[in-house]
Design a protein around this motif. Sequence first.
Motif, mmCIF file in Angstrom:
data_model
loop_
_atom_site.group_PDB
_atom_site.id
_atom_site.type_symbol
_atom_site.label_atom_id
_atom_site.label_comp_id
_atom_site.label_asym_id
_atom_site.label_seq_id
_atom_site.Cartn_x
_atom_site.Cartn_y
_atom_site.Cartn_z
ATOM 1 N N LEU A 77 -20.552 29.752 -10.032
ATOM 2 C CA LEU A 77 -20.372 28.588 -10.901
ATOM 3 C C LEU A 77 -19.754 29.059 -12.205
ATOM 4 C CD1 LEU A 77 -20.806 25.593 -11.688
ATOM 5 C CD2 LEU A 77 -23.036 26.280 -12.607
ATOM 6 N N TYR A 98 -28.230 22.160 -13.488
ATOM 7 C CA TYR A 98 -28.072 23.536 -13.025
ATOM 8 C C TYR A 98 -28.830 23.809 -11.729
ATOM 9 C CZ TYR A 98 -25.475 24.903 -17.173
ATOM 10 O OH TYR A 98 -24.502 25.029 -18.143
ATOM 11 N N LEU A 108 -24.731 31.787 -11.275
ATOM 12 C CA LEU A 108 -24.273 30.708 -12.142
ATOM 13 C C LEU A 108 -24.021 31.262 -13.533
ATOM 14 C CD1 LEU A 108 -26.677 29.575 -10.133
ATOM 15 C CD2 LEU A 108 -26.304 27.455 -11.388
#
Length: 410
Positions: A77, A98, A108
């Motif tokens: 991400l 998230y 991420l």
Amino acid sequence: MEKDSTSAVGADALAIPLLTPYQMGKFHLSHRYVVYCPFCRTPSSESSDMDATLVLSLRTIWVLLLFGCWVCVRIVLAPLTRQRSYGYVPQPHAILYYSQRTTKGGLLIAEATAVSDTAQGCGRYKDAPGIWTEEQVEAWKPIVDAVHAKGGIFFCQIWHVGRVSNAGQAPISCTDKPLIRRSNGGDVNRFTPPRRLRTEEIPQIVNDFRIAAKNAIEAGFDGVEIHGAHGFLIEQFMKDQVNDRTDQYGGSQENRCRFGLEIVEAVSNEIGADRVGIRLSPFAPYNQCSDSKPEALGLYMAESLNRYGIAYCHVVEPGQKTGGEQLLSVLPMRKAFNGSFMTSGGFDREGGNRALAENRADLVAYGRWFLANPDLPRRFELNVPLNQYDTSTFYTPDPVIGYTDYPFFV
């Protein structure tokens, strides 16, 4: 000769480079699994706890080792400014945002997060998060906890916008040259003229990054990504079309990169180099920030970063001419950098697979497609259609619309 079924599984997976295993770094966590490697019959890692055994298969997300934790696939991400952290404080709705985009072991990178009260300029990015106060650190904790609860790995991108501000107070930069942008309609988007940092002030900005990295670890993040891209403060120092200084932070390529490298060193010393990444965009003229020799600049940074042993270098791909001809290449940087190499810049499934197959990168960061498809790794695995993103809601303050309301694939 009898065919090994595990080898067959591995061969199928290799047809989808984005879903193949990859080991990066030495970040040792207290809880580890025994994971059976699809290419052999013995465990790829052992733990005295031996709490669980994961058997890899094509119908589950592939698992790879990143910093001693298990990270699924090579899909990351990307850090995405979302403008929903009111008054610089992360909000509870980010917990859902998230966690929606977390897969077990997935990497991420959080949205750009200010290192100090001067870093945002109090104007253009007033609803982006910060991490310089205790309140902000505490606000990040449940968000990070939610990612970890689903087995994700979470890095915080730390930044300083420099002159990219339309605040009332003078923002700081390497220069006093103002940033003026024109829209497609010809309207002038005016930014507050910056104040040139005095040489003796620069160590304080470096220290702000160090403290922000320390705060990120306190908030529970697994590491930080230093934002050295997109025309913000670090890149303002690096690029010769903006930096007009005559002290040790200006002039030569070595001098212009000094500020960014001092930040890398300070942050690495504070939290450990294996928890540190950096994002660079030497080829792109974001925010009127360009360089006369972008390939040389990128190569110098890649080589210089090797001194610190950081976990990864994240580079924004150069643009393309009409017809797809590549203007410039990240390959010299990729070959020069000793750590893991991450790329980003408008990739789709095919493009990401091709970048890995051609060895242009180890990891591919996805922004807009991951924003609109919280289950992007799963969709790539199944090769099913993607949700289309809505650009009109990228930076709106709504805590739901265009933020947590994108559907999952059933």
